[in-house]
Scaffold this active site. Structure first.
Site, PDB file in Angstrom:
ATOM      1  N   GLU A   1     -30.185  -4.518 -30.125  1.00 17.15           N
ATOM      2  CA  GLU A   1     -31.408  -4.657 -29.570  1.00 17.15           C
ATOM      3  C   GLU A   1     -32.071  -5.924 -29.916  1.00 17.15           C
ATOM      4  O   GLU A   1     -32.399  -5.907 -31.314  1.00 17.15           O
ATOM      5  CB  GLU A   1     -32.526  -3.654 -29.635  1.00 17.15           C
ATOM      6  CG  GLU A   1     -33.703  -3.727 -28.717  1.00 17.15           C
ATOM      7  CD  GLU A   1     -34.560  -2.687 -28.699  1.00 17.15           C
ATOM      8  OE1 GLU A   1     -34.282  -1.530 -28.561  1.00 17.15           O
ATOM      9  OE2 GLU A   1     -35.999  -2.985 -28.386  1.00 17.15           O
TER      10      GLU A   1
ATOM     11  N   LYS B   1     -40.016   5.974 -30.477  1.00 19.72           N
ATOM     12  CA  LYS B   1     -38.749   5.087 -30.242  1.00 19.72           C
ATOM     13  C   LYS B   1     -38.896   3.895 -31.420  1.00 19.72           C
ATOM     14  O   LYS B   1     -38.083   3.455 -31.695  1.00 19.72           O
ATOM     15  CB  LYS B   1     -38.732   4.798 -28.915  1.00 19.72           C
ATOM     16  CG  LYS B   1     -37.110   4.321 -28.416  1.00 19.72           C
ATOM     17  CD  LYS B   1     -37.112   2.787 -28.761  1.00 19.72           C
ATOM     18  CE  LYS B   1     -35.808   2.452 -28.169  1.00 19.72           C
ATOM     19  NZ  LYS B   1     -35.645   0.961 -28.292  1.00 19.72           N
TER      20      LYS B   1
ATOM     21  N   ASP C   1     -25.704   9.555 -41.230  1.00 13.93           N
ATOM     22  CA  ASP C   1     -25.761  10.400 -39.710  1.00 13.93           C
ATOM     23  C   ASP C   1     -27.090  10.169 -39.335  1.00 13.93           C
ATOM     24  O   ASP C   1     -28.000  10.829 -39.567  1.00 13.93           O
ATOM     25  CB  ASP C   1     -25.476  12.021 -40.509  1.00 13.93           C
ATOM     26  CG  ASP C   1     -25.207  12.720 -39.102  1.00 13.93           C
ATOM     27  OD1 ASP C   1     -25.488  12.086 -38.108  1.00 13.93           O
ATOM     28  OD2 ASP C   1     -24.609  13.763 -39.405  1.00 13.93           O
TER      29      ASP C   1
ATOM     30  N   HIS D   1     -39.525 -10.640 -26.195  1.00 15.24           N
ATOM     31  CA  HIS D   1     -38.248 -10.205 -25.731  1.00 15.24           C
ATOM     32  C   HIS D   1     -37.774 -11.411 -25.055  1.00 15.24           C
ATOM     33  O   HIS D   1     -36.347 -11.772 -25.075  1.00 15.24           O
ATOM     34  CB  HIS D   1     -38.141  -8.995 -24.848  1.00 15.24           C
ATOM     35  CG  HIS D   1     -38.209  -7.775 -25.613  1.00 15.24           C
ATOM     36  ND1 HIS D   1     -38.457  -6.530 -25.064  1.00 15.24           N
ATOM     37  CD2 HIS D   1     -38.366  -7.671 -27.016  1.00 15.24           C
ATOM     38  CE1 HIS D   1     -38.256  -5.537 -26.234  1.00 15.24           C
ATOM     39  NE2 HIS D   1     -38.009  -6.320 -27.144  1.00 15.24           N
TER      40      HIS D   1
HETATM   41  C1  MEV Z   1     -38.756  -0.853 -27.722  1.00  7.55           C
HETATM   42  O1  MEV Z   1     -37.426  -1.047 -28.347  1.00  7.55           O
HETATM   43  C2  MEV Z   1     -39.848  -0.257 -28.647  1.00  7.55           C
HETATM   44  C3  MEV Z   1     -41.180  -0.345 -28.052  1.00  7.55           C
HETATM   45  O2  MEV Z   1     -41.199   0.394 -26.920  1.00  7.55           O
HETATM   46  C4  MEV Z   1     -41.969   0.757 -28.868  1.00  7.55           C
HETATM   47  C5  MEV Z   1     -43.439   0.835 -28.429  1.00  7.55           C
HETATM   48  O3  MEV Z   1     -43.571   1.050 -27.281  1.00  7.55           O
HETATM   49  O4  MEV Z   1     -44.335   1.046 -29.346  1.00  7.55           O
HETATM   50  C6  MEV Z   1     -41.537  -1.465 -28.066  1.00  7.55           C
END
Ligand code: MEV
Length: 429
Positions: free
Chosen positions: A80, A266, A282, A379
């Site tokens: 990413e 995430k 792992d 991004h």
């Molecule tokens: C994207 O890979 C991760 C985010 O969605 C984390 C977040 O929203 O805090 C930007």
């Protein structure tokens, strides 16, 4: 590692970057060749089944990290865009205030032995309690090498899961807590559970069910904290106190809502997993444990939270992190071994600290972007460069084409081709 500050690293070519990083890490630049196919075809074929080849992903280092008072280049493998830049930027924001501070718990992993078809579960649990010292002694006899390294089984306990009648009769689980030292521990804990199952079943008067570690390694946690002062959070358009308040509000949003908490986590795992993949850990085990830990109160909660303090923010992350610097895929993966060398990692606790710090850094960077420009802004700049390259822009024109795409707000390959044609027409006399 003298300093993890390598300003302008991103502007260099891959070759120049290798020289710069090797010099900073005190490694011969030729050793970095291990990153190109750090796994031989033969070793790959011996690792899993039906192998056809080896899968490649970008390997990078995040800069600016100070963790527990020592600088480190943090190895990351991730597909990413923005993750490495985000980690490096956030590490720069906190390094002036001391960087990241971590507390790594002892490397205890729990093995589970399921015992079934028990007529009297209370009596069986009491018998297992009485026999615990003997079972523990047997467990230690079964792990001589680990015990010699200062680890080994440290506790045996039993819990009732179901009373008869039921499809499996009375069911008990025996937990064997094992200090795994610098190993992740899956193999040694699984082997131990398989060997200890019969003696435990004999005491309980039961049948043996499953014998396997638990990936909820809630005793093997890492806690990471850092402080981001207002002046480091600020930019030309947004004063520090505003950014600080917005990030604290973003943290509260995740604390109030599990839909948001999952995405927040995430962002944490973007950093953690990238380090785990780079070092051949792992990461599925860590992922499974992290999310179970996030939900341990019954509600799914953020793993990291941010609070406003005088003139800045304090962030805190806690998650289980079972990682190893011996055994596993590290036996065969030269690239992963080099990643540990680049990071100056000599033992599992340091690896857990770096992975945790990368997680908190990525979380800070994500919340800062979300609370100010929005995530698409950064991004898009990276995406525009990828699109410019895909449209055939030569290396010296990639940035110009990407800027033109971003300025037009149309980041498509067709738009990039039109821009390239216009540039070519301008250059034709
Ligand atoms: C994207 O890979 C991760 C985010 O969605 C984390 C977040 O929203 O805090 C930007």
């Amino acid at each position: 590692m003298p300093s993890s500050r390598l300003p302008g690293l991103y502007t260099l070519t891959v070759e120049e970057r290798r020289r710069r990083v090797a010099e900073a890490a005190g490694i011969d630049v030729s050793d970095l060749a291990a990153l190109d196919g750090g796994l031989s075809e033969d070793d790959a074929a011996g690792m899993i089944e039906n192998v056809l080849g080896r899968h490649a992903l970008p390997f990078a280092v995040a800069t600016n990290f100070t963790v527990d008072g020592t600088d480190a280049l943090v190895p990351m493998v991730v597909e990413e865009p923005s993750v490495v830049a985000a980690a490096s930027n956030a590490a720069r924001m906190v390094r002036g205030a001391g960087g990241f501070t971590t507390t790594v718990a002892p490397p205890i992993v729990t093995g589970q032995i399921q015992l079934t078809h028990i007529a009297d579960v209370e009596r069986a649990v009491a018998a297992l309690g009485d026999a615990a010292p003997q079972l523990l002694a047997r467990a230690r006899e079964l792990s001589p090498r680990l015990c010699a390294r200062g680890g080994g089984p440290v506790a045996v306990s039993a819990r009732i899961l179901a009373r008869p009648p039921g499809p499996d009769g009375g069911v008990i689980v025996v937990h064997v807590d094992v200090d795994c030292r610098d190993a992740m521990g899956a193999n040694l804990v699984n082997t131990l559970c398989e060997r200890l199952a019969e003696p435990a079943a004999h005491v309980a008067g039961s049948k043996v069910g499953l014998r396997i570690l638990s990936n909820l390694s809630d005793q093997r946690t890492v806690r990471v904290t850092c402080r981001a002062p207002d002046d480091a959070l600020a930019d030309a358009r947004c004063p520090g106190p505003e950014v600080r308040a917005a990030i604290a509000a973003a943290s509260r949003f995740a604390e109030l809502d599990s839909y948001r908490a999952v995405t927040h986590n995430k962002g944490v795992m973007n950093g953690v997993d990238a380090v785990l993949v780079a070092t051949a850990q792992d990461w599925r085990a860590v992922e499974a444990g992290a999310h179970a830990y996030a939900a341990r109160t019954g509600a799914y909660r953020p793993l990291a939270v941010w609070r406003e303090v005088d003139g800045g923010l304090v962030g805190e992350l806690e998650l289980p992190l079972a990682v190893g610097t011996v055994g596993g895929a590290l036996h065969v993966h030269r690239g992963a071994r080099l990643a540990l060398r680049l990071a100056g990692v000599d033992a599992a606790p340091r690896l857990a600290s770096l992975a945790g710090a990368a997680g908190l850094a990525c979380n800070l960077a994500a919340l800062r972007a979300l609370a100010t420009d929005g995530i698409q802004h950064g991004h898009m700049a990276l995406h525009a460069r990828a699109v410019a390259r895909a449209a055939g822009a030569p290396a010296d024109l990639v940035d110009d084409v990407a800027d033109a795409l971003a300025a037009a707000g149309d980041v498509r390959i067709e738009a990039a081709r039109v821009i390239l044609q216009a540039m070519a027409a301008k250059d034709t006399p």
